[in-house]
Design an enzyme around this catalytic site. Structure first.
Site, short mmCIF file in Angstrom:
data_model
loop_
_atom_site.label_atom_id
_atom_site.label_comp_id
_atom_site.label_asym_id
_atom_site.label_seq_id
_atom_site.Cartn_x
_atom_site.Cartn_y
_atom_site.Cartn_z
CE LYS A 78 2.89 0.41 6.44
NZ LYS A 78 3.22 1.61 7.23
CG ASP A 79 3.46 1.23 -3.17
OD1 ASP A 79 4.03 1.22 -4.26
OD2 ASP A 79 2.87 0.23 -2.71
NE ARG A 80 0.36 5.00 -7.11
CZ ARG A 80 -0.43 6.07 -6.94
NH1 ARG A 80 -1.74 5.96 -6.99
NH2 ARG A 80 0.10 7.25 -6.72
N GLY A 374 7.62 1.78 -4.84
CA GLY A 374 8.10 2.58 -3.71
C GLY A 374 7.18 2.57 -2.51
CB THR A 376 4.86 -1.59 -0.59
OG1 THR A 376 4.32 -1.10 -1.81
CG2 THR A 376 3.91 -2.60 -0.02
#
Length: 389
Positions: A78-80, A374, A376
């Site tokens: 999972k992205d930021r 990217g 998520t």
């Protein structure tokens, strides 16, 4: 702000909407496949993170535990640009108590929710799915009515289970890089993780091409003679008969949403379909590779599997926010390997406020490789089976 890809780009009436204006607008909770046993040399840490991607968060937690981050495991990335909850595993000697180590450390952007031991490492795909709450903003009043109806339709019928643009790298060129490596035109990366990412991008492009062909002929929601179909309840995979009552039964169950045809994630261990479906998949692969057996040498990067052509949506609820008439909040559950933006793009022409700007001279909006922030959604190796608990 850049434009996220729209799988229904040919439909001009989709309303515009903005996602990820803040992390609170995109909340993802991982649904684990099993509970930790409470024993074993692997420590399962469930945590909530904000403004951190998964690899960075895992490295921070590993440092606090004194564990090797290279031996850590997690089910999906999972992205930021979201608030996400997930679990990671760390190998830690049985004599070491992890809780005081975690309690003594400070983790900006990370909240540890639970700690428990388990017998084995957490691996990609070891989850049931993900629960989402997404707020789409800047939607007009007339657009909101259209979007809510299209979301309701998607909930009833499912959506094409395409891979999103983030699967293909920041510039969208990872499949081409992977193909040059697989075909022997380049040496490829040395790093094993990068090899897996490149190979999965190529597998994903091939899958999307097969799915596009099935969308074009209208068969993506159906099963055809010779399809490999997947039961949505049990995950069981079976070959659809070429004719007779077994074919009729499978087609009836597909129409009810109980099962779906699958497409190829090409690799050495992938099961092949039969009949005309086999011809289609071989044709897609042969456009890039003259010999499918070339993939056998890349099993370390991806062994091959099957992925449903249709993504079913569970528990979808969507409504206009009471305090903002131009915002729609949608909650839903997707199976592992599914992309929230794939669902939302059936109802909106999405603008991603968190996406980095495209490089000069890059691809158009619908094709840019960095149009979705990217990872998520679910970047795990799709359809990996969970081990016995």
């Amino acid at each position: 702000m850049t434009t996220a890809p729209d799988p229904r780009a040919s439909v001009p009436t989709l309303p515009h909407g903005v996602i990820r204006r803040s992390p609170e607008d995109f909340i993802v909770d991982e649904i684990p496949a099993y509970a930790p046993s409470g024993r074993g040399e692997h420590v399962f840490v469930t945590f909530r993170k904000t403004r951190l991607n998964t690899p960075d968060a895992v490295r921070i937690l590993a440092r606090a535990l004194g564990a090797d981050p290279r031996a850590a495991g997690y089910a999906g990335m999972k992205d930021r640009h979201a608030i996400t909850t997930q679990t990671a595993s760390f190998q830690l000697p049985l004599g070491v108590d992890p809780e005081p180590l975690l309690a003594a450390a400070e983790f900006p952007g990370i909240e540890v929710l639970s700690v428990a031991r388990h017998d084995h490492k957490l691996k990609p795909g070891h989850l049931v799915g993900n629960r989402f709450r997404v707020v789409v903003r800047d939607v007009t009043e007339s657009g909101a009515a259209v979007a809510l109806e299209r979301l309701a339709e998607a909930s009833r019928t499912g959506v094409p289970n395409a891979f999103g643009a983030q699967r293909f790298g920041r510039d969208g060129d990872n499949p081409e890089r992977a193909l040059a490596w697989v075909s022997g035109k380049s040496r490829g990366p040395r790093d094993r993780r990068e090899q897996r990412l490149l190979f999965s991008a190529l597998q994903s492009r091939w899958f999307n091409e097969v799915l596009a062909a099935r969308e074009a002929d209208g068969s993506w929601t159906a099963v055809l003679p010779g399809d490999l179909a997947k039961r949505h309840d049990s995950g069981g995979l079976f070959l659809v008969a070429l004719e007779g009552p077994e074919l009729d039964d499978a087609q009836a169950r597909a129409a009810s949403g109980a099962l779906s045809a699958t497409g190829p994630m090409f690799g050495r261990k992938m099961r092949w379909p039969a009949g005309a479906v086999l011809d289609l998949e071989r044709a897609v692969l042969s456009r890039d590779l003259d010999d499918p057996h070339r993939l056998d040498a890349f099993a370390h990067a991806g062994e091959g599997t099957r992925r449903p052509l249709r993504m079913m949506v569970d528990g979808l609820e969507a409504s206009v926010l009471p305090d903002d008439e131009r915002a729609i909040a949608a909650t839903f559950v997707l199976p592992k390997g599914g992309y929230a933006t794939t669902l939302l793009a059936r109802a909106f022409h999405l603008l991603d406020a968190a996406a980095p700007p495209r490089a000069a001279g890059g691809a158009g909006d619908a094709e840019a490789g960095n149009t979705e922030a990217g990872n998520t959604e679910n970047e795990e190796e799709v359809e990996t089976e969970a081990p016995p608990t």
